[in-house]
Design an enzyme around this catalytic site. Structure first.
Site, PDB file in Angstrom:
ATOM      1  N   ASP A  76       0.868  -1.177   0.000  1.00  0.00           N
ATOM      2  CA  ASP A  76       0.000   0.000   0.000  1.00  0.00           C
ATOM      3  C   ASP A  76       0.907   1.230   0.000  1.00  0.00           C
ATOM      4  OD1 ASP A  76       0.905   0.280   2.606  1.00  0.00           O
ATOM      5  OD2 ASP A  76      -1.078   0.285   3.532  1.00  0.00           O
TER       6      ASP A  76
ATOM      7  N   CYS B  95       3.275  -3.073   4.022  1.00  0.00           N
ATOM      8  CA  CYS B  95       2.382  -1.955   4.367  1.00  0.00           C
ATOM      9  C   CYS B  95       3.117  -1.134   5.426  1.00  0.00           C
ATOM     10  CB  CYS B  95       0.986  -2.430   4.799  1.00  0.00           C
ATOM     11  SG  CYS B  95       0.881  -3.263   6.391  1.00  0.00           S
TER      12      CYS B  95
ATOM     13  N   THR C 105       3.102  -1.007   8.829  1.00  0.00           N
ATOM     14  CA  THR C 105       3.697  -1.841   9.879  1.00  0.00           C
ATOM     15  C   THR C 105       3.963  -3.266   9.416  1.00  0.00           C
ATOM     16  OG1 THR C 105       1.487  -2.495  10.569  1.00  0.00           O
ATOM     17  CG2 THR C 105       2.485  -0.599  11.719  1.00  0.00           C
TER      18      THR C 105
ATOM     19  N   HIS D 225      11.763 -22.756   9.100  1.00  0.00           N
ATOM     20  CA  HIS D 225      10.790 -23.465   9.941  1.00  0.00           C
ATOM     21  C   HIS D 225       9.362 -23.390   9.413  1.00  0.00           C
ATOM     22  CE1 HIS D 225      13.366 -23.526  13.885  1.00  0.00           C
ATOM     23  NE2 HIS D 225      14.016 -24.000  12.832  1.00  0.00           N
TER      24      HIS D 225
ATOM     25  N   HIS E  10       9.208 -29.817  10.998  1.00  0.00           N
ATOM     26  CA  HIS E  10       8.565 -28.555  10.599  1.00  0.00           C
ATOM     27  C   HIS E  10       7.491 -28.807   9.538  1.00  0.00           C
ATOM     28  CE1 HIS E  10      11.419 -26.523  13.075  1.00  0.00           C
ATOM     29  NE2 HIS E  10      12.416 -27.109  12.433  1.00  0.00           N
TER      30      HIS E  10
HETATM   31  C1  RB5 Z   1      -2.043   2.804   6.303  1.00  0.00           C
HETATM   32  O1  RB5 Z   1      -2.062   4.059   6.848  1.00  0.00           O
HETATM   33  C2  RB5 Z   1      -1.630   1.768   7.360  1.00  0.00           C
HETATM   34  O2  RB5 Z   1      -2.693   1.540   8.218  1.00  0.00           O
HETATM   35  C3  RB5 Z   1      -1.162   0.494   6.703  1.00  0.00           C
HETATM   36  O3  RB5 Z   1      -0.093   0.760   5.873  1.00  0.00           O
HETATM   37  C4  RB5 Z   1      -0.703  -0.605   7.640  1.00  0.00           C
HETATM   38  O4  RB5 Z   1       0.262  -0.154   8.527  1.00  0.00           O
HETATM   39  C5  RB5 Z   1      -1.761  -1.390   8.293  1.00  0.00           C
HETATM   40  O5  RB5 Z   1      -1.505  -2.358   9.021  1.00  0.00           O
END
Ligand code: RB5
Length: 148
Positions: A7, A64, A66, A97, A132
């Site tokens: 994203d 994304c 996080t 694993h 595994h």
């Molecule tokens: C987008 O702002 C953010 O929520 C997305 O990139 C991600 O971190 C979601 O888990």
């Protein structure tokens, strides 16, 4: 074939990983996103994890902000083992694993150089099999029980 997707929160790191894959001569397809406009990470999880789940792609890398949201979405697809890694050891273990067929990174968590090290660790590791594999078989069985 490997697929790449992110994203807007993962765009910069995804582009840096794309450059790294090109340097390593790895064949991949970039499924976007291609600019900084706000988009929804489940849509990009679907492009990559859907194709891996259907056997149209062998593996993928998703990013994304996080790495959390896109992991949650990717792991909804049968047969997908998407692993979020924030350091090279996690990425190595994800392959050795867990035989992770999708590696996930967080673009707001991981700097580009670290991202390259994480991707390299996952690419260079080999699934260990044995006990595994038995555990992965349990995950597959669990997936089947949840569907019926
Ligand atoms: C987008 O702002 C953010 O929520 C997305 O990139 C991600 O971190 C979601 O888990």
């Amino acid at each position: 074939m490997m697929l790449l997707g992110s994203d807007h929160g993962g765009l910069q790191l995804k582009d840096s990983i794309a450059a790294f894959l090109r340097e390593r001569g790895i064949d991949f397809q970039d499924c976007g996103t291609f600019n900084g406009d706000s988009v929804d990470y489940p849509d990009f999880a679907e492009k990559v994890a859907g194709a891996v789940s259907r056997g149209e792609a062998a593996s993928g890398i998703l990013v994304c902000g996080t790495g959390i949201g896109i992991s949650i979405a990717a792991n909804k697809f049968p047969g997908v083992r998407a692993a979020l890694a924030t350091d090279p050891f996690m990425a190595q273990m994800a392959k050795e694993h867990n035989n992770a067929n999708i590696l996930v990174l967080g673009g707001r968590v991981t700097a580009p150089q670290k991202g390259r090290e994480i991707v390299a660790a996952w690419l260079d590791a080999t699934f260990a099999g044995g006990r595994h594999q038995a555990r992965l078989d349990k995950i597959t069985a669990l997936e089947q029980r949840c569907r019926s």
